[in-house]
Write a protein that holds these residues in place. Structure first.
Motif, PDB file in Angstrom:
ATOM      1  N   ASN A  96      23.312  22.536 -37.602  1.00 36.88           N
ATOM      2  CA  ASN A  96      24.596  22.065 -38.117  1.00 36.88           C
ATOM      3  C   ASN A  96      25.377  23.270 -38.642  1.00 36.88           C
ATOM      4  O   ASN A  96      24.788  24.243 -39.141  1.00 36.88           O
ATOM      5  N   ARG A  97      26.703  23.199 -38.521  1.00 37.14           N
ATOM      6  CA  ARG A  97      27.537  24.307 -38.979  1.00 37.14           C
ATOM      7  C   ARG A  97      27.576  24.340 -40.499  1.00 37.14           C
ATOM      8  O   ARG A  97      27.681  23.292 -41.158  1.00 37.14           O
ATOM      9  N   THR A  98      27.501  25.548 -41.029  1.00 37.52           N
ATOM     10  CA  THR A  98      27.610  25.708 -42.484  1.00 37.52           C
ATOM     11  C   THR A  98      29.008  25.316 -42.934  1.00 37.52           C
ATOM     12  O   THR A  98      30.007  25.745 -42.359  1.00 37.52           O
ATOM     13  N   GLY A  99      29.075  24.492 -43.958  1.00 40.24           N
ATOM     14  CA  GLY A  99      30.351  24.038 -44.499  1.00 40.24           C
ATOM     15  C   GLY A  99      30.915  22.825 -43.792  1.00 40.24           C
ATOM     16  O   GLY A  99      32.002  22.359 -44.151  1.00 40.24           O
ATOM     17  N   GLN A 100      30.218  22.280 -42.827  1.00 39.26           N
ATOM     18  CA  GLN A 100      30.722  21.101 -42.103  1.00 39.26           C
ATOM     19  C   GLN A 100      30.743  19.899 -43.031  1.00 39.26           C
ATOM     20  O   GLN A 100      29.783  19.616 -43.749  1.00 39.26           O
ATOM     21  N   THR A 101      31.864  19.153 -43.020  1.00 37.33           N
ATOM     22  CA  THR A 101      32.006  17.983 -43.885  1.00 37.33           C
ATOM     23  C   THR A 101      32.274  16.707 -43.113  1.00 37.33           C
ATOM     24  O   THR A 101      32.339  15.627 -43.710  1.00 37.33           O
ATOM     25  N   SER A 102      32.454  16.782 -41.808  1.00 36.24           N
ATOM     26  CA  SER A 102      32.751  15.590 -41.018  1.00 36.24           C
ATOM     27  C   SER A 102      32.085  15.719 -39.655  1.00 36.24           C
ATOM     28  O   SER A 102      31.533  16.766 -39.300  1.00 36.24           O
ATOM     29  N   GLY A 103      32.155  14.631 -38.907  1.00 40.41           N
ATOM     30  CA  GLY A 103      31.554  14.614 -37.581  1.00 40.41           C
ATOM     31  C   GLY A 103      30.078  14.233 -37.647  1.00 40.41           C
ATOM     32  O   GLY A 103      29.529  13.863 -38.694  1.00 40.41           O
ATOM     33  N   ASP A 104      29.433  14.303 -36.470  1.00 48.33           N
ATOM     34  CA  ASP A 104      28.025  13.921 -36.400  1.00 48.33           C
ATOM     35  C   ASP A 104      27.145  14.932 -37.135  1.00 48.33           C
ATOM     36  O   ASP A 104      27.436  16.130 -37.142  1.00 48.33           O
ATOM     37  N   MET A 105      26.083  14.410 -37.707  1.00 51.96           N
ATOM     38  CA  MET A 105      25.062  15.270 -38.325  1.00 51.96           C
ATOM     39  C   MET A 105      23.861  15.294 -37.390  1.00 51.96           C
ATOM     40  O   MET A 105      23.301  14.243 -37.055  1.00 51.96           O
ATOM     41  N   ASN A 106      23.505  16.488 -36.949  1.00 51.47           N
ATOM     42  CA  ASN A 106      22.361  16.628 -36.050  1.00 51.47           C
ATOM     43  C   ASN A 106      21.052  16.486 -36.822  1.00 51.47           C
ATOM     44  O   ASN A 106      20.895  17.009 -37.925  1.00 51.47           O
ATOM     45  N   ALA A 107      20.101  15.769 -36.208  1.00 53.49           N
ATOM     46  CA  ALA A 107      18.782  15.559 -36.822  1.00 53.49           C
ATOM     47  C   ALA A 107      17.764  15.342 -35.707  1.00 53.49           C
ATOM     48  O   ALA A 107      18.109  14.977 -34.579  1.00 53.49           O
ATOM     49  N   MET A 108      16.500  15.553 -36.047  1.00 48.72           N
ATOM     50  CA  MET A 108      15.396  15.316 -35.117  1.00 48.72           C
ATOM     51  C   MET A 108      14.562  14.138 -35.604  1.00 48.72           C
ATOM     52  O   MET A 108      14.404  13.924 -36.817  1.00 48.72           O
ATOM     53  N   VAL A 109      14.011  13.391 -34.662  1.00 49.40           N
ATOM     54  CA  VAL A 109      13.112  12.295 -34.985  1.00 49.40           C
ATOM     55  C   VAL A 109      11.836  12.466 -34.171  1.00 49.40           C
ATOM     56  O   VAL A 109      11.818  13.152 -33.140  1.00 49.40           O
ATOM     57  N   ALA A 110      10.770  11.829 -34.621  1.00 46.76           N
ATOM     58  CA  ALA A 110       9.497  11.917 -33.916  1.00 46.76           C
ATOM     59  C   ALA A 110       9.569  11.158 -32.604  1.00 46.76           C
ATOM     60  O   ALA A 110      10.252  10.133 -32.484  1.00 46.76           O
ATOM     61  N   LYS A 111       8.855  11.658 -31.614  1.00 46.48           N
ATOM     62  CA  LYS A 111       8.839  10.999 -30.306  1.00 46.48           C
ATOM     63  C   LYS A 111       8.284   9.592 -30.414  1.00 46.48           C
ATOM     64  O   LYS A 111       8.779   8.666 -29.763  1.00 46.48           O
TER      65      LYS A 111
END
Length: 858
Positions: free
Chosen positions: A141-156
């Motif tokens: 994720n971009r530093t300082g980002q305040t809007s838009g999608d938040m990238n995350a990982m989940v278990a398979k």
């Protein structure tokens, strides 16, 4: 001089060998038994800590305060190190490196699903080293980002079960999470994942402030995403610094310090001013306190057994040293008559004893350490030192007896039990011993279960046994004197000669009486307490289960009850209806109403303790807590789905199977709640060899409790195993020491007795009569000592009182009926038969023909 010493050693090889072997065995046991018991305590401490007992420092913060305190990975780790520096030594020794994490509150996932879904956002620096990406990539994720999608990982596994793939978006109200990648754990068995199961797969949780089940999981985010979450001041993040417990290094000695240091650590955490408020969370508190109570009980009871065993070993070694001294007395008397000083007498007396005892003690200690039964104990060194000092002190006292000088010290004294008159000094010592025993009992009862390993308390069985031995020795000559005239009138001479021989024994020859008495006391005490413990656990298993088995069913119709009754092995069944959270109109405190036919239940399971025999009639049985809520008058209880029930307390009941202790419950007749539907049911079962698998198949999805499994869990606790093993070993060791005492006296005095039997054989005594004579000579000491010691052992649990409090191991049931079990009685009978067989065997082995034993003119 050296050749004279060697001749003396060769002449006294039998008692010297016996003393050396007994010292070696006693030293070996003094090392191995405490070490093994301590190792058992340590294993029990590790098991008591158990899984999920990690120490957590938790805090909650949000907005700028959260970001200012923890702005980066370095700050998160720095706080972990700061908490570690505040850990007291006992906690630092048993915990691993801290693991830091930050987690958002659970948020409901947008959309319609078969079951609601909850998602947590977790910043877990330690997780990145323990996963491998199987699809997609890391969540940048971009530093300082305040809007838009938040990238995350989940278990398979999470994605497969709930239908997600890389690139999918998960709506969380005002926030959208984009699945950037899927991962798997490098090692799913790593203890790191124990408290973080949500990171690996979906778990079942309840929706906030409801009883609705939901699928919950955690998505991993990076530091930039964490920074974005702190920009919302309304969002409170959960900070957790976890110190994993290394259960393998937890010892019983550390438990007390850990319990104390946990409170100190809490104060240190709460007193930190440069961070948002935090608190300590751990399951160790209750576990350690419960274990500490059980440990105190175990140490107190086991300490009594150990103290008695040390006294038995000391008595046996003194007996061996005393028999050696008796054989040296004529030699010392001749040396004294020829002008030898006391110092010159000490060389053969103390030197021979030291030659046998000291090397054997060292060898026994070394052998005990080589066995590696457990950590070395200082008590082992003290016990060995005490035994060696007692053995070396006896020849020193024997030398002092020769200060009168000459052969008169040998020929003019008569130390027969019947003829000897106790001196004032000995009377004072005997009285002092009795007083010490009484003082020890008083202190023991005052300190109770908290006495632990107090040496004075642990010596109480030995003091009581010694005091009783003094009394028996006082009464023993009078019994022999009284038996003499009676036996003199009988036609057979064997009984009279045997009692006369027993009367002519010296005080050293009476030492077997004291040893046998102490051995019988320890055997009786340990077997009695062990039987009481097993009986208490049996009662506790009935009280917890309520029968041979119990079924806890959410809903059970008549067809289900018939299936239960048809299970192989079931011979009887009684149903109970359980209605929780009922209350009265005047008091909203919740009560549990249990409807059961008490008469049928008593007939079904009469072994269940605590069920009153009184007929309640229209009244109800109530727990103490429910009695305070209901008062004395009639009260109407109700709740949704249940017809109102009017109850009036007729008697109190402390506990009922299936209900927690100290809870509020009411027992009413089953007919009063038979019409209530939709409530759980309990079915109490009895039978023989109930098929647990078939029973579970008859009530699929419901809980089945088997009494034999409950009992197995109780008896399988590590501390219980330590106590059982110690009691069994103590009883066996006491019996073996007693038999060794008998065998030692028989073997050492066999030659002199053989010569006496040769005289009697010349006068017409047959071989058969000589065997009977051996038994008659042994019988007075054996029966008096074993009988008195066994009775003292049976009474010892009542005498010690609070120390033998087995309730921590029996579910709170106090066991007051202390009787030995059948194996103990059979063991006692076997020990007596073995002693009699030893007497006959020694008589046979040293049977001498009169023509070879007697000289011309005798």
């Amino acid at each position: 001089m050296r050749s004279a010493g060697m001749r003396l050693v060769r002449a006294q090889w039998a008692p010297l060998t016996a003393l050396a072997v007994l010292t070696l065995v006693s030293a070996l046991l003094a090392v191995a038994v405490p070490s093994r018991t301590t190792a058992g305590y340590d294993a029990a401490a590790a098991a008591a800590a158990g899984p999920g007992a990690d120490i957590h420092v938790k805090g909650e913060a949000g907005g700028s305060a959260a970001f200012a305190a923890v702005p980066s990975d370095a700050a998160l780790n720095a706080n972990a190190l700061a908490w570690r520096d505040r850990l007291p030594p006992s906690l630092a020794e048993v915990t691993g490196e801290p693991e830091s994490s930050v987690t958002s509150p659970s948020q409901a996932v947008d959309g319609e699903f078969r079951r609601p879904r909850l998602l947590y956002l977790g910043w877990e620096p330690g997780a990145w080293r323990r996963i491998r990406v199987v699809s997609g990539g890391f969540p940048f994720n971009r530093t300082g980002q305040t809007s838009g999608d938040m990238n995350a990982m989940v278990a398979k596994r999470y994605a497969d079960q709930l239908g997600y793939k890389v690139g999918d978006r998960i709506g969380l109200g005002g926030l959208t999470v984009r699945v950037s990648g899927l991962y798997e754990p490098v090692n799913a068995a790593d203890q790191f994942w124990g408290p973080r199961a949500r990171i690996l797969h979906p778990t079942i949780e309840y929706m906030p402030q409801t009883t609705i089940e939901a699928d919950a999981g955690t998505a991993l985010i990076d530091p930039a995403a964490y920074s974005r979450l702190t920009r919302d001041p309304r969002l409170k993040l959960n900070y957790d610094w976890r110190f994993p417990l290394r259960t393998g290094v937890v010892s019983a000695e550390q438990v007390r310090a850990m319990t104390r240091d946990l409170d100190a650590f809490r104060s240190a955490v709460e007193g930190r001013a440069d961070l948002f408020p935090c608190e300590v969370s751990t399951a160790l508190d209750n576990r350690l306190k419960e274990f500490a109570g059980r440990l105190r009980t175990a140490q107190s009871v086991v300490g009594l057994a150990f103290g008695g065993l040390v006294a038995v070993a000391a008595g046996l070694l003194l007996l061996a040293a005393g028999l050696l001294g008796e054989r040296l007395r004529p030699i010392l008397g001749v040396m004294r008559a020829r002008g030898a000083s006391l110092r010159q007498l000490a060389a053969p007396a103390c030197g021979l004893t030291a030659l046998a005892a000291v090397p054997s003690a060292l060898l026994g200690y070394a052998a005990g350490r080589l066995l590696d039964a457990g950590p070395p104990q200082a008590a082992s060194l003290y016990a060995i030192g005490l035994l060696v000092a007692a053995v070396l002190g006896l020849p020193a006292a024997m030398v002092l007896r020769e200060r009168g000088g000459g052969l008169g010290s040998v020929t003019e004294r008569r130390d027969d039990l019947v003829a000897a008159r106790p001196s004032r000094r000995r009377l004072v010592l005997d009285g002092l011993l009795v007083v010490l025993a009484v003082v020890g009992v008083v202190l023991l009862r005052e300190r109770g279960a908290s006495s632990g390993t107090d040496p004075l308390v642990a010596s109480v069985p030995a003091l009581l046994g010694a005091a009783l031995g003094v009394l028996v020795l006082r009464a023993y000559p009078y019994l022999l004197r009284a038996a003499g005239p009676i036996l003199r009138r009988r036609t057979g001479a064997v009984a009279f000669i045997g009692v006369a021989r027993a009367s002519r024994q010296s005080l050293v020859g009476a030492l077997p009486l004291a040893v046998l008495l102490l051995a019988a006391t320890i055997a009786g005490f340990t077997s009695t307490v062990d039987t009481a413990l097993r009986t208490g656990q049996e009662r506790a298993s009935w009280a917890e289960t309520g029968g041979d088995a119990r079924v806890d069913a959410e809903s059970l119709d008549d067809a289900g009850l018939r299936r239960v009754r048809a299970v192989p092995g079931v011979t009887g069944a009684v149903r109970a209806r359980v209605i929780a959270r009922a209350s009265s109109a005047t008091d909203p405190a919740p009560l549990t109403v249990v409807g059961v036919d008490l008469d049928a239940y008593r007939r079904l399971a009469p072994e269940v303790p605590g069920i009153p025999d009184t007929d309640t009639g229209a009244g109800a049985l109530v727990s103490p807590l429910a009695a305070r809520t209901l008062g004395r008058g009639a009260v109407t209880l109700s709740r949704a789905g249940m017809d109102p029930v009017t109850v009036k307390a007729s008697a109190q009941i402390e506990r009922f199977p299936g209900q927690e202790r100290n809870s509020a419950f009411v027992i009413v007749p089953y007919r009063t709640v038979a019409g209530a539907t939709g409530f759980p049911s309990q079915v109490f079962l009895t039978g023989h060899d109930i098929d647990a698998k078939a029973l579970r198949a008859a009530v699929p999805g419901d809980d089945v409790v088997m009494r034999r499994q409950v009992l197995r869990n109780m008896t399988g606790l590590p501390l219980v195993s330590v106590v059982h093993d110690t009691f069994r070993d103590s009883a066996v060791a006491g019996g073996v020491y007693g038999l060794l005492a008998v065998l030692l006296v028989l073997v050492v005095g066999a030659r002199a007795r053989g010569r006496m039997i040769a005289h009697l054989r010349a006068l017409g005594l047959s071989r058969r009569q000589s065997r009977r004579l051996a038994l008659v000579e042994l019988a007075p000491v054996l029966l008096c000592a074993v009988g008195a010691g066994w009775v003292l052992g049976l009474l010892l649990p009542e005498i010690t009182g609070p120390v033998v409090d087995l309730r921590p191991y029996t579910g709170g049931f106090a066991v007051t009926a202390h009787v030995p079990g059948l194996p103990a009685l059979l063991g006692l009978l076997a020990a007596l038969l073995l002693a009699a067989a030893a007497a006959v065997a020694v008589d046979r082995a040293f049977d001498t023909d009169p023509g070879n034993a007697l000289r011309t003119g005798e």
